[in-house]
Design a protein around this motif. Structure first.
Motif, PDB file in Angstrom:
ATOM      1  N   PRO B 680     -28.629 -11.596  35.950  1.00  0.00           N
ATOM      2  CA  PRO B 680     -28.241 -12.168  37.245  1.00  0.00           C
ATOM      3  C   PRO B 680     -27.787 -13.633  37.075  1.00  0.00           C
ATOM      4  N   TYR B 681     -26.864 -14.036  37.883  1.00  0.00           N
ATOM      5  CA  TYR B 681     -26.436 -15.441  37.874  1.00  0.00           C
ATOM      6  C   TYR B 681     -26.028 -15.830  39.287  1.00  0.00           C
ATOM      7  N   SER B 682     -25.947 -17.118  39.508  1.00  0.00           N
ATOM      8  CA  SER B 682     -25.602 -17.614  40.848  1.00  0.00           C
ATOM      9  C   SER B 682     -24.142 -18.015  40.889  1.00  0.00           C
ATOM     10  N   MET B 683     -23.485 -17.553  41.892  1.00  0.00           N
ATOM     11  CA  MET B 683     -22.087 -17.936  42.096  1.00  0.00           C
ATOM     12  C   MET B 683     -21.900 -18.149  43.588  1.00  0.00           C
ATOM     13  N   PRO B 684     -21.165 -19.177  43.990  1.00  0.00           N
ATOM     14  CA  PRO B 684     -20.952 -19.359  45.426  1.00  0.00           C
ATOM     15  C   PRO B 684     -20.289 -18.128  46.016  1.00  0.00           C
ATOM     16  N   ALA B 685     -20.682 -17.793  47.213  1.00  0.00           N
ATOM     17  CA  ALA B 685     -20.058 -16.663  47.883  1.00  0.00           C
ATOM     18  C   ALA B 685     -18.758 -17.121  48.550  1.00  0.00           C
ATOM     19  N   TYR B 686     -18.732 -18.366  48.993  1.00  0.00           N
ATOM     20  CA  TYR B 686     -17.595 -18.858  49.755  1.00  0.00           C
ATOM     21  C   TYR B 686     -17.425 -20.347  49.485  1.00  0.00           C
ATOM     22  N   SER B 687     -16.267 -20.826  49.906  1.00  0.00           N
ATOM     23  CA  SER B 687     -16.163 -22.280  50.036  1.00  0.00           C
ATOM     24  C   SER B 687     -15.864 -22.567  51.505  1.00  0.00           C
ATOM     25  N   ILE B 688     -16.380 -23.656  51.989  1.00  0.00           N
ATOM     26  CA  ILE B 688     -16.104 -24.047  53.382  1.00  0.00           C
ATOM     27  C   ILE B 688     -15.804 -25.538  53.418  1.00  0.00           C
ATOM     28  N   LYS B 689     -15.214 -25.949  54.521  1.00  0.00           N
ATOM     29  CA  LYS B 689     -15.026 -27.389  54.709  1.00  0.00           C
ATOM     30  C   LYS B 689     -16.155 -27.857  55.609  1.00  0.00           C
ATOM     31  N   THR B 690     -16.795 -28.930  55.229  1.00  0.00           N
ATOM     32  CA  THR B 690     -17.924 -29.369  56.050  1.00  0.00           C
ATOM     33  C   THR B 690     -17.429 -30.044  57.307  1.00  0.00           C
ATOM     34  N   ASN B 692     -18.537 -32.674  58.703  1.00  0.00           N
ATOM     35  CA  ASN B 692     -18.576 -34.141  58.767  1.00  0.00           C
ATOM     36  C   ASN B 692     -17.568 -34.807  57.854  1.00  0.00           C
ATOM     37  N   THR B 693     -17.249 -34.199  56.697  1.00  0.00           N
ATOM     38  CA  THR B 693     -16.281 -34.843  55.802  1.00  0.00           C
ATOM     39  C   THR B 693     -14.994 -34.045  55.677  1.00  0.00           C
ATOM     40  N   ASN B 694     -15.014 -32.805  56.156  1.00  0.00           N
ATOM     41  CA  ASN B 694     -13.861 -31.910  56.060  1.00  0.00           C
ATOM     42  C   ASN B 694     -13.446 -31.664  54.606  1.00  0.00           C
ATOM     43  N   GLU B 695     -14.395 -31.821  53.693  1.00  0.00           N
ATOM     44  CA  GLU B 695     -14.116 -31.532  52.287  1.00  0.00           C
ATOM     45  C   GLU B 695     -14.699 -30.168  51.943  1.00  0.00           C
ATOM     46  N   ALA B 696     -14.037 -29.489  51.020  1.00  0.00           N
ATOM     47  CA  ALA B 696     -14.503 -28.142  50.658  1.00  0.00           C
ATOM     48  C   ALA B 696     -15.769 -28.242  49.814  1.00  0.00           C
ATOM     49  N   ILE B 697     -16.774 -27.493  50.190  1.00  0.00           N
ATOM     50  CA  ILE B 697     -17.956 -27.350  49.337  1.00  0.00           C
ATOM     51  C   ILE B 697     -18.194 -25.861  49.121  1.00  0.00           C
ATOM     52  N   PHE B 698     -18.864 -25.568  48.031  1.00  0.00           N
ATOM     53  CA  PHE B 698     -19.112 -24.171  47.693  1.00  0.00           C
ATOM     54  C   PHE B 698     -20.460 -23.751  48.258  1.00  0.00           C
ATOM     55  N   ILE B 699     -20.487 -22.573  48.814  1.00  0.00           N
ATOM     56  CA  ILE B 699     -21.684 -22.098  49.496  1.00  0.00           C
ATOM     57  C   ILE B 699     -22.348 -20.993  48.690  1.00  0.00           C
ATOM     58  N   TYR B 700     -23.553 -21.276  48.247  1.00  0.00           N
ATOM     59  CA  TYR B 700     -24.377 -20.249  47.629  1.00  0.00           C
ATOM     60  C   TYR B 700     -25.228 -19.634  48.738  1.00  0.00           C
ATOM     61  N   THR B 701     -25.148 -18.343  48.874  1.00  0.00           N
ATOM     62  CA  THR B 701     -25.923 -17.716  49.945  1.00  0.00           C
ATOM     63  C   THR B 701     -27.290 -17.265  49.452  1.00  0.00           C
ATOM     64  N   THR B 702     -27.342 -16.724  48.241  1.00  0.00           N
ATOM     65  CA  THR B 702     -28.630 -16.341  47.656  1.00  0.00           C
ATOM     66  C   THR B 702     -28.625 -16.702  46.177  1.00  0.00           C
ATOM     67  N   LYS B 703     -29.802 -16.938  45.669  1.00  0.00           N
ATOM     68  CA  LYS B 703     -29.957 -17.275  44.247  1.00  0.00           C
ATOM     69  C   LYS B 703     -29.735 -16.001  43.420  1.00  0.00           C
ATOM     70  N   ASN B 704     -29.047 -16.152  42.310  1.00  0.00           N
ATOM     71  CA  ASN B 704     -28.768 -15.030  41.402  1.00  0.00           C
ATOM     72  C   ASN B 704     -28.183 -13.842  42.153  1.00  0.00           C
ATOM     73  N   ASN B 705     -27.122 -14.115  42.893  1.00  0.00           N
ATOM     74  CA  ASN B 705     -26.531 -13.093  43.771  1.00  0.00           C
ATOM     75  C   ASN B 705     -25.643 -12.092  43.045  1.00  0.00           C
ATOM     76  N   LEU B 706     -25.218 -12.423  41.830  1.00  0.00           N
ATOM     77  CA  LEU B 706     -24.342 -11.506  41.097  1.00  0.00           C
ATOM     78  C   LEU B 706     -24.940 -11.227  39.720  1.00  0.00           C
ATOM     79  N   ARG B 707     -24.352 -10.237  39.048  1.00  0.00           N
ATOM     80  CA  ARG B 707     -24.793  -9.919  37.685  1.00  0.00           C
ATOM     81  C   ARG B 707     -23.608  -9.988  36.737  1.00  0.00           C
ATOM     82  N   LEU B 708     -23.889 -10.452  35.543  1.00  0.00           N
ATOM     83  CA  LEU B 708     -22.856 -10.431  34.518  1.00  0.00           C
ATOM     84  C   LEU B 708     -22.531  -8.983  34.174  1.00  0.00           C
ATOM     85  N   PRO B 709     -21.363  -8.748  33.584  1.00  0.00           N
ATOM     86  CA  PRO B 709     -21.077  -7.382  33.132  1.00  0.00           C
ATOM     87  C   PRO B 709     -22.108  -6.956  32.088  1.00  0.00           C
TER      88      PRO B 709
END
Lengths: 341, 775
Positions: B680-690, B692-709
């Motif tokens: 398992p590894y963690s990868m952001p599910a999405y990017s959003i603009k905040t 307050n700064t309108n800058e893109a940040i990456f959103i992790y929804t859950t820890k270790n949300n994906l698995r390597l092949p």
């Protein structure tokens, strides 16, 4: 012996060639095991009892997408009391560049009060509707507000703001400051009036609930301007607390050009809902470690079902204003002035 | 829970006292002695010794010494050891009898089928690591590695693909006790974790315990890898010299005066850095490279059949360096900027041990030891010109120094009753993460001088243990024990009892069932991020805020011995772990002003699974097939919003096939195939603009949300051995191996690298060649 040498030579060549490929590193064309990205609504919404609803709506992007898509144009916003009446339901046009909108409290059918739970629904074509709820926090008044010079720091005012944290409940706070500077020039009767919201240096230990994470690309967290001006009542629950704020003296006006310089500081204390506290904490933390390869990933707070983001609420503000001339206190009063002189 | 364990400890102590009182009048004769290699005279550890008439046998201890008791006057004893011909001796036992058994190496590798005896079953879930076989296994870059061989067993997996670090039954990398001649080692890997520091030439024996850990072992939660270094050949001097693409090494051992003293020495040094440094010097490029080396030495003096003294040393070092000089301008000032960047880390262990067989019933060993683990990073810059000089220096270092003394006793009053007990005191001196900053770049300001976290912690670890091993009936034997640890430090004092229970049930002559419960604790934590495994990861002591880690494990293992060649075992377990630590979300490895505690969160975990091991131990074709089905989860209040998540080492399925084929006396072939579900590894599910700064940040929804092949890899190897033409006792050995033979591009890292998603694959087909001269 010759055959050995040949074997060694061939094996060495094969090894050296293969060593070129020991580490294969890439930043593109990553197959994420076919995990599809379904774009969701991203809602950041705060209900201010004093003002109304401030809302920012955007869409989530897959991490490989170009983030420069235009903001959403229009969304349907519905605000209801939990188990009660609909307070607002209408299409809202979002700012063309900011994606923000403001719904004044005057647009609501009735005003919600402390302790009531509000439900926010946002709908937009092409997206699943999202919903979140927040409970309006209790207002906490400022008992006392005073100012002294900070003995350990020259040219610094130390404001002391005293309030009573309500017992038998968990409370969260947000603090902000507005600075008004009035300068009376020597050569005519015009007054220069400058207003700005200023970043409060967070020196009071109440703010130390946030860890002092040092990152490779930002300054230590304690000194960071990113640090949110929020705090929980954990260390002061049910007690009276005197929060101290150090603000440097105003020095960017040239004294020789002005007869008098007066500065007014309005310190505002808000109670905020738990949702807003968690959301602020999470966003600020994500911002400060963004791009840092050494930092652990941060899972983002969200209380929006079917989407990402938060809906929180803010109590009516409790504010005190202090007017200073250099280091001389002229006046301390409740609330703040929009106009002076 | 605490009250439960206190009561459990009392119960264990009471039971031990009660049972032991009934044994003292037993009237039997002892058969005692040493099991040795008939050619070299070296001790054989963990050899099986059993008597036909009894269902349970015994095993030689770390000195090759065994004790077995019998009521029969005419007794037949069997002695067996992997890679040696089994010896059967008929003995007339009128009184206590000393029988030294010299086993003959099974050079012809004939497949001998011996009827399986239930008395060969072990009382614990111990796996003997076949040293001879791992030396013939295909090795990455020719570096034979015991830890990677252990990874081929069920229940064990690597930290990262290709790395030497071990994860056992869903634990963490720091939960494995690696003992070198009974002394724990903190950092067991070279070259950023790729190779073990334990030189294969120095190995005498190794065994691995993952479930029913006896009370004599402790201080780690998940497993024990108990390694004994070679004493040295008692008959003649011998040695080996080898060179490969990664390193060169030499081993010498033999007798000293009167064959009572033996020595053993082995040393290893990386080779590739020599070529790289020479090239950089000639090409006038910055000096950049890595280096590693290690040495082990052991001197053993046998005073008599009863007394033996050994002195052991292990030293390991790793270095990375990057030194450069260049012309540089600051404003209008031109000068020379020299930059030095470096990491170094290493261990040393020095121990002296006195073993004594006091009488056939009592033997003991007393040990005095020192151990050190240290690492240091440095970034230094110096700018020199005629008019302006500045320098900056950032140092980060961490050390652990241990000094300890221990005594371990064995008391065998009866053939069916054995006691193991001992005490151990270790002073651990930790200096975690002290950092030094100096900077005078800004000439207008005072130089910045800071020293963070230089505080040292002393932690006294006082251990006493008592184990009682009793054969209740021909079917059931029990090992019950308790290990008590008193931790003393400036801010933390605690008595920690650890009850252990194992029962071995003989189902038939060919099958056996072990059921066990173990409670284990450890008083140190390894601070390791989920992003990088570094040899410079810090070890820290248990504190009030982060107390000792604890684990409860219960399990069962069924073993079926078809013949001396074939053995099958199936195991299952459930393990719960408490007080685990992990970096909080957003925390980084970089030192902060308030110390390591601020960056860490405390949590718990649990793991469960089933394991299958099919072994073929004799014949021309040997090896094993291992399958593991496992789950491993974690829960931290400060991570993943308090919700449970998969451990980074949760690999649902893991298969390894290890094989070795002796084609002739010259040619030996080996092949290993490994498969496991991706980590398992963690990868952001999405990017959003905040907002307050309108800058893109990456959103992790859950820890270790994906698995390597899924990961799979085939390694193949061959060894060609030929007698030296001139010196008939010498041998030339050529070893060829291909790591990842079918060039599978296995992903070992995937995640955000700065602002971009990134992935990396390591070791895509890596052939190697090495040459060894045995003399």
């Amino acid at each position: 012996m010759k055959q050995y040498l040949l074997i060694i030579l061939l094996a060495t060549i094969a090894t050296l060639v293969s060593c070129e490929k020991i580490l294969d590193y890439t930043t593109t064309q990553i197959d994420y095991n076919g995990v599809p990205h379904k774009s969701m609504l991203v809602v950041s919404a705060r209900y201010y009892c004093d003002l109304g609803l401030k809302i920012h709506v955007d869409r989530s992007l897959s991490i490989a997408e170009n983030p420069n898509l235009p903001p959403l144009a229009q969304v349907k916003v519905t605000l209801t009391k939990k188990g009660g009446a609909t307070l607002f339901s209408n299409l809202v046009t979002l700012g063309s560049t900011s994606g923000k909108a403001f719904i004044s409290k005057d647009s609501l059918i009735e005003l919600p009060t402390e302790g009531e739970t509000l439900i926010l629904s946002v709908e937009c074509n092409g997206f699943d509707p999202v919903e979140g709820e927040t409970t309006i926090p209790q207002t906490v008044p400022i008992n006392n507000f005073s100012v002294t010079g900070n003995e350990s720091k020259s040219n610094t005012f130390q404001f002391t703001l005293n309030f009573d944290d309500p017992a038998n409940s968990t409370n969260y706070y947000f603090i902000s400051s507005v600075e008004h500077t009035f300068a009376y020039p020597t050569w005519n009767n015009d007054t220069t009036h400058n207003i700005q919201r200023i970043t409060i240096p967070l020196t009071d230990p109440i703010f130390s609930f946030m860890p002092d994470f040092r990152t490779s690309i930002h300054e230590p967290f304690n000194n960071s301007i990113y640090k949110p001006r929020i705090f929980p009542d954990t260390p002061i629950s049910g007690k009276s607390y005197s929060l101290k704020i150090d603000i440097p003296e105003k020095t960017d006006y040239q004294q020789t050009l002005y007869d008098t310089i007066e500065t007014e500081y309005t310190i505002e204390l808000f109670s905020i809902s738990k949702e807003l506290f968690e959301a602020y904490k999470s966003i600020y933390l994500a911002e400060i470690v963004a791009g840092d390869i050494y930092s652990e990933p941060i899972t983002q707070y969200s209380n929006m079902s079917n989407g990402i983001g938060f809906f929180g609420s803010v109590s009516p503000r409790a504010s005190k204003t202090i007017r200073l001339e250099k280091n001389r206190v002229l006046e301390v009063f409740n609330g703040y002035t929009d106009f002076h002189y | 829970m605490r009250i439960f364990f206190s009561k459990a400890s009392l119960l264990v102590a009471f039971t031990l006292a009660f049972l032991s009182s009934s044994l003292l009048h037993a009237q039997n004769n002892f058969i005692t002695g040493y099991v040795t290699d008939s050619i070299s005279g070296e001790k054989l550890i963990n050899a099986n010794i059993y008597i036909n008439e009894y269902t349970k046998g015994t095993a030689s201890n770390n000195n090759g010494y065994y004790t077995i008791r019998t009521k029969q006057e005419n007794t037949t004893i069997h002695c067996s050891y992997i890679g040696y011909s089994t010896k059967v001796l008929k003995i007339d036992v009128q009184k206590d009898t000393l029988i030294n058994i010299a086993l003959v190496p099974n050079l012809e590798v004939e497949e001998v089928t011996i009827e399986a005896k239930s008395s060969r079953f072990k009382n614990f879930t111990i796996k003997d690591i076949p040293i001879k076989q791992i030396k013939q296994a295909p090795a990455m870059m020719g570096e034979i590695d015991i830890q990677k061989s252990v990874q081929q067993l069920p229940s064990v997996t690597s930290t990262w693909a290709g790395f030497a670090g071990m994860i056992v039954r869903g634990g963490n990398a720091d939960q494995n006790l690696i003992l070198i001649d009974d002394i724990p080692i903190y950092n067991s890997s070279h070259f950023y974790g790729l190779f073990s520091v334990i030189n294969e030439n120095a190995l005498q024996s190794a065994r691995f315990i993952n479930g029913s850990i006896p009370a004599r072992f402790g201080s780690r939660l998940s497993s024990v890898l108990d390694i004994t270094l070679k004493d040295g050949n008692r008959r003649r001097a011998e040695g080996e010299a080898a060179i490969g693409i990664m390193s060169g090494n030499i081993m010498l051992n033999g007798p000293l005066k009167n064959n009572k003293t033996t020595y053993s020495f082995s040393g290893r040094r990386s080779m590739y850095d020599l070529a790289a440094t020479s090239y950089n010097l000639l090409a006038k490029k910055p000096l950049e490279g890595s280096f590693f080396g290690d040495a082990t030495a052991k001197i053993t003096h046998t005073f008599s059949n009863r007394d033996k003294v050994t002195i052991s040393l292990l030293y390991s070092i790793d270095k990375y360096y990057n030194n450069s000089k260049k012309d540089y301008s600051i404003g209008n000032t031109t000068g020379e900027l020299s930059q030095k960047q470096g990491y170094n880390w290493g261990n040393y262990i020095l121990s002296t041990k006195w073993n004594r067989v006091h009488n056939p019933m009592i033997s003991f060993s007393n040990t005095l030891f020192f151990s050190n683990f240290n690492h240091k990073r440095q970034n230094k810059e110096e700018f020199n010109s005629g008019s302006l000089d500045y320098n900056s220096n950032v140092e980060f270092s961490s050390t652990i120094n241990d000094i300890g003394v221990r005594t371990d006793w064995q008391y065998f009053p009866h053939a069916s009753h054995k006691f193991y007990f001992g005490i151990n005191h270790t002073l651990h001196r930790f200096a975690p993460g002290s950092s030094l900053f100096y900077d005078n770049k800004d000439q207008a300001q005072e130089p910045i001088k800071r020293n963070l976290g230089s505080e040292k912690y002393n932690l006294h670890e006082n251990i006493s243990y008592l184990e009682y091993d009793v054969t209740i009936s021909p079917i059931v034997s029990i090992n019950i024990g308790v290990r008590n640890t008193l931790i003393l430090s400036k801010e933390y004092t605690k008595l920690i009892p650890e009850p252990r229970f194992t029962s071995s049930i003989t189902i038939s002559e060919k099958s056996n069932l072990i059921i066990y419960y173990t409670h284990t604790s450890q008083y140190f934590h390894l601070l390791r991020t989920s992003i990088l495994e570094q040899p410079t990861d810090m070890w820290v002591p248990a504190t009030k805020n982060f107390p000792e880690e604890k684990a409860n494990q219960a399990g069962a293992e069924w073993t079926y011995v078809h013949s001396s060649a074939y053995e099958v075992s199936i195991a299952s377990y459930y393990k719960s772990m408490y007080n685990l630590i992990s970096y909080k979300e957003g925390a980084s490895v970089l030192p902060n002003e308030n110390g390591w505690e601020e960056k860490m969160g405390k949590g718990k975990g649990h793991s469960y699974g089933a394991e299958l091991l099919i072994q073929k131990k004799a014949g021309k074709l040997t090896g094993w097939i291992a399958y593991t089905l496992a789950w491993s989860k974690r829960q931290f209040n400060s991570i993943n919003k308090g919700k449970e998540f998969y451990s980074p080492f949760d690999k649902r399925h893991e298969i390894s096939i290890t094989s070795n084929y002796q084609l002739s006396s010259n040619w030996n072939f080996g092949a290993n195939w490994t498969f496991n579900t991706g980590m398992p590894y963690s990868m952001p599910a999405y990017s959003i603009k905040t907002f307050n700064t309108n800058e893109a940040i990456f959103i992790y929804t859950t820890k270790n949300n994906l698995r390597l092949p899924a990961y799979h890899r085939l390694d193949i190897g061959a060894h060609y051995t030929k007698k030296h033409r001139k010196h008939k006792k010498w041998e030339n050995v050529w070893s060829f191996s291909v790591y990842n033979a079918y060039a599978k591009k296995n992903v070992y890292y995937r995640g955000m690298w700065g602002y971009f998603p990134a992935e990396a694959s390591l070791f895509i087909c890596l052939p190697s060649i090495s040459y060894k001269l045995r003399f």
